[in-house]
Design a protein around this motif. Sequence first.
Motif, PDB file in Angstrom:
ATOM      1  N   SER A 268       0.840  -1.201   0.000  1.00 55.00           N
ATOM      2  CA  SER A 268       0.000   0.000   0.000  1.00 55.00           C
ATOM      3  C   SER A 268       0.872   1.247   0.000  1.00 55.00           C
ATOM      4  O   SER A 268       2.058   1.202   0.338  1.00 55.00           O
ATOM      5  CB  SER A 268      -0.866  -0.081   1.273  1.00 55.00           C
ATOM      6  OG  SER A 268      -1.419   1.147   1.615  1.00 55.00           O
TER       7      SER A 268
ATOM      8  N   ILE B 294       3.161   4.375   0.162  1.00 54.05           N
ATOM      9  CA  ILE B 294       4.536   4.700  -0.246  1.00 54.05           C
ATOM     10  C   ILE B 294       5.302   3.436  -0.650  1.00 54.05           C
ATOM     11  O   ILE B 294       6.091   3.446  -1.604  1.00 54.05           O
ATOM     12  CB  ILE B 294       5.258   5.455   0.892  1.00 54.05           C
ATOM     13  CG1 ILE B 294       4.612   6.837   1.110  1.00 54.05           C
ATOM     14  CG2 ILE B 294       6.752   5.613   0.597  1.00 54.05           C
ATOM     15  CD1 ILE B 294       5.058   7.549   2.391  1.00 54.05           C
ATOM     16  N   GLY B 295       5.073   2.333   0.067  1.00 53.87           N
ATOM     17  CA  GLY B 295       5.752   1.073  -0.269  1.00 53.87           C
ATOM     18  C   GLY B 295       5.359   0.585  -1.647  1.00 53.87           C
ATOM     19  O   GLY B 295       6.216   0.165  -2.441  1.00 53.87           O
TER      20      GLY B 295
ATOM     21  N   ASP C 294       5.165  -7.725   3.249  1.00 52.20           N
ATOM     22  CA  ASP C 294       4.076  -7.051   3.970  1.00 52.20           C
ATOM     23  C   ASP C 294       3.380  -8.099   4.847  1.00 52.20           C
ATOM     24  O   ASP C 294       3.508  -9.303   4.601  1.00 52.20           O
ATOM     25  CB  ASP C 294       3.057  -6.455   2.977  1.00 52.20           C
ATOM     26  CG  ASP C 294       2.320  -5.240   3.556  1.00 52.20           C
ATOM     27  OD1 ASP C 294       2.578  -4.114   3.097  1.00 52.20           O
ATOM     28  OD2 ASP C 294       1.499  -5.430   4.481  1.00 52.20           O
ATOM     29  N   ILE C 295       2.646  -7.615   5.855  1.00 56.69           N
ATOM     30  CA  ILE C 295       1.776  -8.533   6.604  1.00 56.69           C
ATOM     31  C   ILE C 295       0.485  -8.801   5.833  1.00 56.69           C
ATOM     32  O   ILE C 295      -0.165  -9.805   6.067  1.00 56.69           O
ATOM     33  CB  ILE C 295       1.404  -8.012   8.019  1.00 56.69           C
ATOM     34  CG1 ILE C 295       1.102  -6.517   8.004  1.00 56.69           C
ATOM     35  CG2 ILE C 295       2.450  -8.350   9.040  1.00 56.69           C
ATOM     36  CD1 ILE C 295       0.545  -6.003   9.316  1.00 56.69           C
TER      37      ILE C 295
ATOM     38  N   GLN D 291       5.772 -10.948   5.701  1.00 54.60           N
ATOM     39  CA  GLN D 291       6.688 -10.584   6.789  1.00 54.60           C
ATOM     40  C   GLN D 291       6.014  -9.602   7.730  1.00 54.60           C
ATOM     41  O   GLN D 291       5.411  -8.627   7.291  1.00 54.60           O
ATOM     42  CB  GLN D 291       7.960  -9.921   6.223  1.00 54.60           C
ATOM     43  CG  GLN D 291       8.950  -9.521   7.309  1.00 54.60           C
ATOM     44  CD  GLN D 291      10.070  -8.621   6.799  1.00 54.60           C
ATOM     45  OE1 GLN D 291       9.914  -7.904   5.813  1.00 54.60           O
ATOM     46  NE2 GLN D 291      11.195  -8.652   7.472  1.00 54.60           N
TER      47      GLN D 291
ATOM     48  N   ILE E  72      12.353   5.059   6.463  1.00 52.24           N
ATOM     49  CA  ILE E  72      11.282   6.043   6.319  1.00 52.24           C
ATOM     50  C   ILE E  72      10.868   6.545   7.701  1.00 52.24           C
ATOM     51  O   ILE E  72      10.338   5.797   8.522  1.00 52.24           O
ATOM     52  CB  ILE E  72      10.064   5.445   5.579  1.00 52.24           C
ATOM     53  CG1 ILE E  72      10.505   4.774   4.265  1.00 52.24           C
ATOM     54  CG2 ILE E  72       9.044   6.549   5.315  1.00 52.24           C
ATOM     55  CD1 ILE E  72      11.290   5.652   3.308  1.00 52.24           C
TER      56      ILE E  72
ATOM     57  N   THR F  68       1.061  12.452   3.254  1.00 47.80           N
ATOM     58  CA  THR F  68       1.027  11.765   1.963  1.00 47.80           C
ATOM     59  C   THR F  68      -0.302  11.023   1.846  1.00 47.80           C
ATOM     60  O   THR F  68      -0.768  10.433   2.835  1.00 47.80           O
ATOM     61  CB  THR F  68       2.209  10.770   1.880  1.00 47.80           C
ATOM     62  OG1 THR F  68       3.414  11.462   2.248  1.00 47.80           O
ATOM     63  CG2 THR F  68       2.377  10.205   0.488  1.00 47.80           C
TER      64      THR F  68
ATOM     65  N   ILE G 298      -2.351   5.098   5.739  1.00 41.29           N
ATOM     66  CA  ILE G 298      -1.973   5.423   7.116  1.00 41.29           C
ATOM     67  C   ILE G 298      -2.604   6.759   7.529  1.00 41.29           C
ATOM     68  O   ILE G 298      -2.986   6.948   8.686  1.00 41.29           O
ATOM     69  CB  ILE G 298      -0.425   5.445   7.257  1.00 41.29           C
ATOM     70  CG1 ILE G 298      -0.003   5.028   8.670  1.00 41.29           C
ATOM     71  CG2 ILE G 298       0.179   6.770   6.895  1.00 41.29           C
ATOM     72  CD1 ILE G 298       1.487   4.731   8.811  1.00 41.29           C
TER      73      ILE G 298
HETATM   74  N1  LIG Z   1       1.215   8.796   4.697  1.00 42.78           N
HETATM   75  C1  LIG Z   1       1.815   9.740   5.387  1.00 42.78           C
HETATM   76  O1  LIG Z   1       1.299  10.864   5.517  1.00 42.78           O
HETATM   77  C2  LIG Z   1       3.171   9.472   5.994  1.00 42.78           C
HETATM   78  C3  LIG Z   1       3.882  10.569   6.489  1.00 42.78           C
HETATM   79  C4  LIG Z   1       5.118  10.351   7.068  1.00 42.78           C
HETATM   80  C5  LIG Z   1       5.642   9.078   7.122  1.00 42.78           C
HETATM   81  N2  LIG Z   1       4.935   8.025   6.628  1.00 42.78           N
HETATM   82  C6  LIG Z   1       5.543   6.703   6.732  1.00 42.78           C
HETATM   83  O2  LIG Z   1       5.580   6.083   5.456  1.00 42.78           O
HETATM   84  C7  LIG Z   1       5.594   4.657   5.634  1.00 42.78           C
HETATM   85  C8  LIG Z   1       4.565   4.038   4.715  1.00 42.78           C
HETATM   86  O3  LIG Z   1       3.271   4.426   5.159  1.00 42.78           O
HETATM   87  P1  LIG Z   1       2.072   4.720   4.163  1.00 42.78           P
HETATM   88  O4  LIG Z   1       1.702   6.129   4.349  1.00 42.78           O
HETATM   89  O5  LIG Z   1       2.389   4.239   2.803  1.00 42.78           O
HETATM   90  O6  LIG Z   1       0.945   3.828   4.882  1.00 42.78           O
HETATM   91  P2  LIG Z   1       0.052   2.600   4.397  1.00 42.78           P
HETATM   92  O7  LIG Z   1      -0.785   2.264   5.578  1.00 42.78           O
HETATM   93  O8  LIG Z   1      -0.596   2.919   3.105  1.00 42.78           O
HETATM   94  O9  LIG Z   1       1.122   1.443   4.151  1.00 42.78           O
HETATM   95  C9  LIG Z   1       1.810   0.820   5.194  1.00 42.78           C
HETATM   96  C10 LIG Z   1       2.061  -0.630   4.806  1.00 42.78           C
HETATM   97  O10 LIG Z   1       2.827  -1.237   5.843  1.00 42.78           O
HETATM   98  C11 LIG Z   1       2.266  -2.506   6.124  1.00 42.78           C
HETATM   99  N3  LIG Z   1       2.586  -2.888   7.490  1.00 42.78           N
HETATM  100  C12 LIG Z   1       2.098  -2.362   8.630  1.00 42.78           C
HETATM  101  N4  LIG Z   1       2.625  -2.986   9.692  1.00 42.78           N
HETATM  102  C13 LIG Z   1       3.476  -3.918   9.206  1.00 42.78           C
HETATM  103  C14 LIG Z   1       4.325  -4.876   9.799  1.00 42.78           C
HETATM  104  N5  LIG Z   1       4.384  -5.035  11.139  1.00 42.78           N
HETATM  105  N6  LIG Z   1       5.106  -5.656   8.999  1.00 42.78           N
HETATM  106  C15 LIG Z   1       5.022  -5.536   7.657  1.00 42.78           C
HETATM  107  N7  LIG Z   1       4.232  -4.656   7.033  1.00 42.78           N
HETATM  108  C16 LIG Z   1       3.462  -3.868   7.795  1.00 42.78           C
HETATM  109  C17 LIG Z   1       0.781  -2.348   5.893  1.00 42.78           C
HETATM  110  O11 LIG Z   1       0.135  -3.595   5.698  1.00 42.78           O
HETATM  111  C18 LIG Z   1       0.760  -1.441   4.674  1.00 42.78           C
HETATM  112  O12 LIG Z   1       0.780  -2.175   3.477  1.00 42.78           O
HETATM  113  C19 LIG Z   1       5.337   4.403   7.121  1.00 42.78           C
HETATM  114  O13 LIG Z   1       6.556   4.114   7.770  1.00 42.78           O
HETATM  115  C20 LIG Z   1       4.787   5.724   7.602  1.00 42.78           C
HETATM  116  O14 LIG Z   1       5.022   5.934   8.969  1.00 42.78           O
HETATM  117  C21 LIG Z   1       3.711   8.197   6.062  1.00 42.78           C
END
Ligand SMILES: NC(=O)c1ccc[n+]([C@@H]2O[C@H](COP(=O)([O-])OP(=O)(O)OC[C@H]3O[C@@H](n4cnc5c(N)ncnc54)[C@H](O)[C@@H]3O)[C@@H](O)[C@H]2O)c1
Length: 260
Positions: free
Chosen positions: A21, A23-24, A42-43, A62, A143, A193, A197
């Motif tokens: 999902s 950023i990943g 991913d989980i 993972q 990140i 972003t 999340i």
């Molecule tokens: N979206 C934002 O505004 C924002 C801002 C700053 C930092 N971030 C960081 O960016 C990174 C990506 O977040 P995102 O915004 O894409 O969120 P997202 O929720 O869209 O994606 C996060 C992904 O991580 C996976 N995940 C969660 N816990 C897990 C675990 N224990 N093991 C493996 N996978 C796991 C989820 O299943 C999901 O696919 C995170 O580290 C988040 O803290 C996001």
Amino acid sequence: MPDLSGPKLLGKVAIVTGCASGIGAATVKRLRADGAEVLGTDIDVAAGEALCHEHGARFAQQDVSDRSRWPDIVAEAVAVFGRLDILVNNAGMVSGASIGDVDDDTWDRVIAVNLTGTMAGCRAAIAAMKDNPGGASGSIINISSTTAMAPLPSDVGYSASKGGVRVLSKSVATWCAQQGYAIRCNTVIPGATETGILDKAEQVTPGLKAAVASTSPMNRLADPAETAAAIAFLASDECPFMTGAELLVDGGALSIHPGF
Ligand SMILES: NC(=O)c1ccc[n+]([C@@H]2O[C@H](COP(=O)([O-])OP(=O)(O)OC[C@H]3O[C@@H](n4cnc5c(N)ncnc54)[C@H](O)[C@@H]3O)[C@@H](O)[C@H]2O)c1
């Protein structure tokens, strides 16, 4: 945004956590477009597998907080692709608890995923990167979040874990350099972003999305592809003297005086 992708990462092998999902997912897409082989983890198995299949990447289940699983993940990348050049420690979660109401399990979980998972990933990746054919080399991108610099009162664990990621990255970067390894470690600091999340954070703090968008002088949220572009740059050989650095991808949110 303009398509600046190209085969800058041909021959490189990457692991991207949290690939299902946001950023990943955007990072898997970008690194594949730039020519890298990618193991996404991913989980969320269904969404992770689908995303990786779509972009010609390999997928592994993972939970990044499971330290015992990390050597297996790295070993899989090396066994399948022959080396490991890039690790993107992206998986993360919010906890939605302030210092007024956080319980021990909530605190332990968010630290385990966001901070301990990142450490375990660095440790396992370096063990493989130092034995890369041709010599110790690689690029680790962790990140963090702008909450590491301007924390959320409503989420003490998230903010603290992301602060930890910043300092962890610098310790990893300088240790690798001292060993004589050409293994770099840098932090990307996203601002708000448009991902899942933020939707979860919105449920805890209604109105948060609009509020954080308005803190950027650009007055919008980032597209995950914009964050992935910074990750791809740090992953590439274009910045060999960058280690221990932090790239803000926040639309200027932390660069403007409050109230202006
Ligand atoms: N979206 C934002 O505004 C924002 C801002 C700053 C930092 N971030 C960081 O960016 C990174 C990506 O977040 P995102 O915004 O894409 O969120 P997202 O929720 O869209 O994606 C996060 C992904 O991580 C996976 N995940 C969660 N816990 C897990 C675990 N224990 N093991 C493996 N996978 C796991 C989820 O299943 C999901 O696919 C995170 O580290 C988040 O803290 C996001």
